[in-house]
Write an enzyme that holds these catalytic residues in place. Sequence first.
Site, PDB file in Angstrom:
ATOM      1  N   THR A   1       2.977 -14.239   4.274  1.00  0.00           N
ATOM      2  CA  THR A   1       4.420 -14.145   4.495  1.00  0.00           C
ATOM      3  C   THR A   1       5.043 -15.539   4.506  1.00  0.00           C
ATOM      4  O   THR A   1       6.055 -15.789   3.848  1.00  0.00           O
ATOM      5  CB  THR A   1       4.700 -13.417   5.821  1.00  0.00           C
ATOM      6  OG1 THR A   1       4.146 -12.103   5.722  1.00  0.00           O
ATOM      7  CG2 THR A   1       6.181 -13.332   6.114  1.00  0.00           C
TER       8      THR A   1
ATOM      9  N   ASN B   1       0.571  -4.357  -3.494  1.00  0.00           N
ATOM     10  CA  ASN B   1      -0.168  -3.966  -2.294  1.00  0.00           C
ATOM     11  C   ASN B   1      -0.216  -2.452  -2.093  1.00  0.00           C
ATOM     12  O   ASN B   1      -1.114  -1.942  -1.451  1.00  0.00           O
ATOM     13  CB  ASN B   1       0.435  -4.639  -1.059  1.00  0.00           C
ATOM     14  CG  ASN B   1       1.941  -4.560  -1.022  1.00  0.00           C
ATOM     15  OD1 ASN B   1       2.620  -4.939  -1.970  1.00  0.00           O
ATOM     16  ND2 ASN B   1       2.481  -4.064   0.075  1.00  0.00           N
TER      17      ASN B   1
ATOM     18  N   GLN C   1      -2.821  -9.910  -2.713  1.00  0.00           N
ATOM     19  CA  GLN C   1      -3.704  -8.749  -2.878  1.00  0.00           C
ATOM     20  C   GLN C   1      -4.728  -8.949  -3.983  1.00  0.00           C
ATOM     21  O   GLN C   1      -5.764  -8.281  -3.999  1.00  0.00           O
ATOM     22  CB  GLN C   1      -2.871  -7.492  -3.167  1.00  0.00           C
ATOM     23  CG  GLN C   1      -2.034  -7.012  -2.003  1.00  0.00           C
ATOM     24  CD  GLN C   1      -2.870  -6.488  -0.841  1.00  0.00           C
ATOM     25  OE1 GLN C   1      -4.074  -6.243  -0.958  1.00  0.00           O
ATOM     26  NE2 GLN C   1      -2.236  -6.324   0.311  1.00  0.00           N
TER      27      GLN C   1
ATOM     28  N   SER D   1      -3.581 -15.190   1.194  1.00  0.00           N
ATOM     29  CA  SER D   1      -3.737 -14.888   2.618  1.00  0.00           C
ATOM     30  C   SER D   1      -5.193 -14.538   2.885  1.00  0.00           C
ATOM     31  O   SER D   1      -5.795 -13.767   2.128  1.00  0.00           O
ATOM     32  CB  SER D   1      -2.828 -13.716   3.002  1.00  0.00           C
ATOM     33  OG  SER D   1      -2.995 -13.391   4.362  1.00  0.00           O
TER      34      SER D   1
ATOM     35  N   CYS E   1       4.148  -2.615   7.392  1.00  0.00           N
ATOM     36  CA  CYS E   1       5.288  -3.414   7.826  1.00  0.00           C
ATOM     37  C   CYS E   1       5.717  -2.979   9.203  1.00  0.00           C
ATOM     38  O   CYS E   1       5.473  -1.851   9.599  1.00  0.00           O
ATOM     39  CB  CYS E   1       6.478  -3.202   6.916  1.00  0.00           C
ATOM     40  SG  CYS E   1       6.317  -4.064   5.415  1.00  0.00           S
TER      41      CYS E   1
HETATM   42  C1  LIG Z   1       1.400  -8.650  -1.742  1.00  0.00           C
HETATM   43  C2  LIG Z   1       1.484  -9.211  -0.368  1.00  0.00           C
HETATM   44  N1  LIG Z   1       2.126 -10.374  -0.161  1.00  0.00           N
HETATM   45  C3  LIG Z   1       2.222 -10.923   1.055  1.00  0.00           C
HETATM   46  C4  LIG Z   1       1.672 -10.333   2.167  1.00  0.00           C
HETATM   47  C5  LIG Z   1       1.834 -10.971   3.512  1.00  0.00           C
HETATM   48  O1  LIG Z   1       0.678 -11.636   3.942  1.00  0.00           O
HETATM   49  P1  LIG Z   1       0.397 -11.907   5.507  1.00  0.00           P
HETATM   50  O2  LIG Z   1       0.003 -10.597   6.053  1.00  0.00           O
HETATM   51  O3  LIG Z   1      -0.731 -12.880   5.505  1.00  0.00           O
HETATM   52  O4  LIG Z   1       1.630 -12.452   6.103  1.00  0.00           O
HETATM   53  C6  LIG Z   1       0.988  -9.115   1.999  1.00  0.00           C
HETATM   54  C7  LIG Z   1       0.349  -8.439   3.135  1.00  0.00           C
HETATM   55  O5  LIG Z   1       0.911  -7.912   4.012  1.00  0.00           O
HETATM   56  C8  LIG Z   1       0.902  -8.541   0.708  1.00  0.00           C
HETATM   57  O6  LIG Z   1       0.299  -7.385   0.526  1.00  0.00           O
END
Ligand SMILES: Cc1ncc(COP(=O)(O)O)c(C=O)c1O
Lengths: 130, 375, 385
Positions: free
Chosen positions: B71, B149, B177, B197, B322
């Site tokens: 994020t 995702n 992902q 991530s 979320c």
């Molecule tokens: C495609 C995608 N981008 C970004 C994120 C955000 O990552 P994080 O959970 O490390 O903040 C996620 C996961 O929730 C995701 O699936």
Amino acid sequence: MNETDNVYAYPQAVWMRFRDPRHAGVLEGHDVRRVYARTPAASAVIELSIAVGPPLRVRFRAHGCPYTIAVGEWLAETLEREGLADLDRWQAGSIRQALEIPEERTHCALMGEDLIRALESVVKSSHPSS
Amino acid sequence: MPVYLDHNATTHLDARVLEAMLPYLTGPYGNASSLHRFGRAARDAVERAREQVAQLVGCQPGEIIWTSGGTESNNLAIKGVTAGMAPGVVLYGATEHPAVMEAAQALKLTGWTVEPIRVDASGRIDWPTFEAQLRAHRVQLVSLMRANNETGVIQDVARAAGLVHAAGAWLHVDAVQAAGKIPVDFQALGADLMSLSAHKLYGPKGIGALVRKAAVDLFPLHHGGPQERGLRGGTENVAAIVGFGVAAELARQELEVRTRHLRALRERLEAGLRSLPGVCIFGADAERLPNTVQFALPGYDGEALLMQLDRRGFGVSSGSACASGKGEPSHVLLAMGVPREIARGAIRVSLGRENSEADIDGFLAALKSLAAERA
Amino acid sequence: MIYLDHAATTPLDPQVREAMLPWLDDAVGYGNPASDHALGRRAWAAVEHARAQVAALVGAMPAEIIWTSGATESNNLAIKGALEFRGHAGAHLVTSRIEHKSVVDTCRHLEARGVRVTWLVPEANGTIGVEQVLAAVRPETVLVSLMWVNNETGAINPIHELAPHLRERGVLLHVDAVQAAGKLPIDLDTTPIDLLSLSAHKLHGPKGIGALFVRKRPRARLAPQIHGGGHEQGMRSGTLATHQIVGMGCACALAAQRLATDAPHLAALREQLWQRLRVLPGVYRNGDPAHSAPHILNLSFEGVEGESLRARLGDLAISSGSACSSATREPSYVLRALGRDDELAGASLRFSVGRTTTSEDIDRAAARVLAEVGALRALSPRWGT
Ligand SMILES: Cc1ncc(COP(=O)(O)O)c(C=O)c1O
Ligand SMILES: Cc1ncc(COP(=O)(O)O)c(C=O)c1O
């Protein structure tokens, strides 16, 4: 204190001389010459005292960073070993090389060069024959 | 033990990753920015991890900026690149993660024009529209995900990169992902920025990275402190960084084996799902991640199915994990033209390393019996 | 190695580590706290328990605690968030020159975007006075950001006296309490602070997790700085790192339990160190012991050069004010404000004691400092001549 205490990773040649200077001190006597070098703001100082001898003896004192102190020690030790001949071949560059002084600390090597130049003129004036 | 089928939300920590982290959870290992010895050991570990992550995704170690997760990486990319520019146009895929969409939407406050890029019924970029958008505006930044995702649909990012660069814009790729599930090569994708991530690839939560080409000017999101060359202030989370590094290393070594396993399980799952009358698998025509299936059983109450599956010990989800928007149908499915009532009942199964054929069979049996009850 | 750098970071408490481990466990410790299934809800419950523990340390309500990746982020979110919510145009902000870099750089960034910033300078005792702050407040002042305890000298700012005045004037108060939490009692129930930053790793918790207190009544309003997903009441998105959060909760619970014993223990160790070192000629204590947090002792040594002193003390983990010593520091503004010249500011050492520091550690460290200051002075042509 041992080797592993060089935690800030100074070059070995600097660390040894900074950690355990063998030529620290001041000499007194009629045959002693003293020369000084300092940085413009006088935050670092190196002093050499030279007893012309024989035997030739050199001691130093210094205030400044580890490179400054190492330059003092290196000059004292090298002058004692190699004598006062050919002083003009000593340059900041060779001091930097010998001690692996990084670019941003060139001023420490320049203090070394200043000391040699000062020493040259002192030696010349007191030994007109040489 | 519940059967966990929600690996796109998060994965468990690999025991080998935990082992690598443990020394850094036993103090005092210092602050990686401190100059004393503890600090130096921490710094070396952080740099080793940078190399490991770089190897997984085909970039230079120096291109990696540590963040607190995907994020933050997405926010840093979008806000950090635009902060130094006169307001212009940002485009993002209509199926992006909320972190991309909302970060982009926030730019509107400072005078930017922000537009989504349409996708087709399979969730892939609608190329003619995208090209028209690039022609119509002076676009400065495009953000696209490598893999979705929810549906697992894979975008042809390399093709997009050619268009984006020809238009004089930067390309940001959300590879959160994709990394660890399919090969990801920063260079080959033609990305200028890329988000990662750790907790999606058996690493710890709370650590991520933004890969950035040196040519891209970036402004920090967190001011203060010399960490990450001034681009991301804050005391380094050394244990998590080390964990990310090892997780990346393992993902690289085991990628083929993992992929083969996941693909076989997913085929078994999809074969089973197809035997259910009326089932619809989203993005089925597109290339997808080997571990992800999102589907709906029209005519059944999807939310009730989710709750019943949970009670029977199957951890699945409706889509993205979320904190908000629960009950709202997935924006991903809506963008693909799925009717709201079908989208509302979507179920996402995302498989992981430890899942077995028995898990799949158990899940299918539970689903079938629940569907039969409710019919 | 003797570790006397607890103001930089602290070792993880074994109890905190134990509390974190199940959430790093291969078998049961996963689940995304935002996922609505059994494993997710389990993680969510752990996160909420930790939130209550952090709230209890500072006398807040759990819903007033927002998780962040550390105090750097908390400070950024508080200051940028408050100003962005209000709108930058015509806004005024009051802070000081002795804040942590994460506050200074954030305020500079806002200054570049048109926000007016008043930079207060510390008084002779190293603190920022109430009158000074109030004199800087104008009708258009949105926020005052002031640290509770300074990380270099330990100086305590008069936050208790200041807060009610600012509330009366309708100005938001943000306090960076990173060095104060667990060292001084904090009660947000009775102290009208609006925003307060915390970091776990200064309290024997893990690195990479922090919190921002955001008051509910009256409500402090912030524009989020990290978007996407709507976590943390929309103020800070991103998957929550359960193990980190559990670690911070546990560290705060321990800090609350131990405050009454930790603070006097730390102060006694600090005074022991001062007593051992004050026998040296030419040693100066930076900061006023009457207004100082218990864990920090900052000294300047005349007649030695800072970098050399630090280099010879490689077996002590301490921080040094020497300008070239640390890529991370500019010559200390704080020490210069206390009347030290550049040379004395450079030849300063910050000792910071912690829960695990022993009286023997102090004696050994003091002996090492005495020896090395002596050695460098003996080498110096400028000392004693
Ligand atoms: C495609 C995608 N981008 C970004 C994120 C955000 O990552 P994080 O959970 O490390 O903040 C996620 C996961 O929730 C995701 O699936
Ligand atoms: C006073 C103060 N504020 C903020 C910070 C930053 O905290 P963090 O390391 O959690 O980003 C620190 C520590 O470095 C600090 O001492």
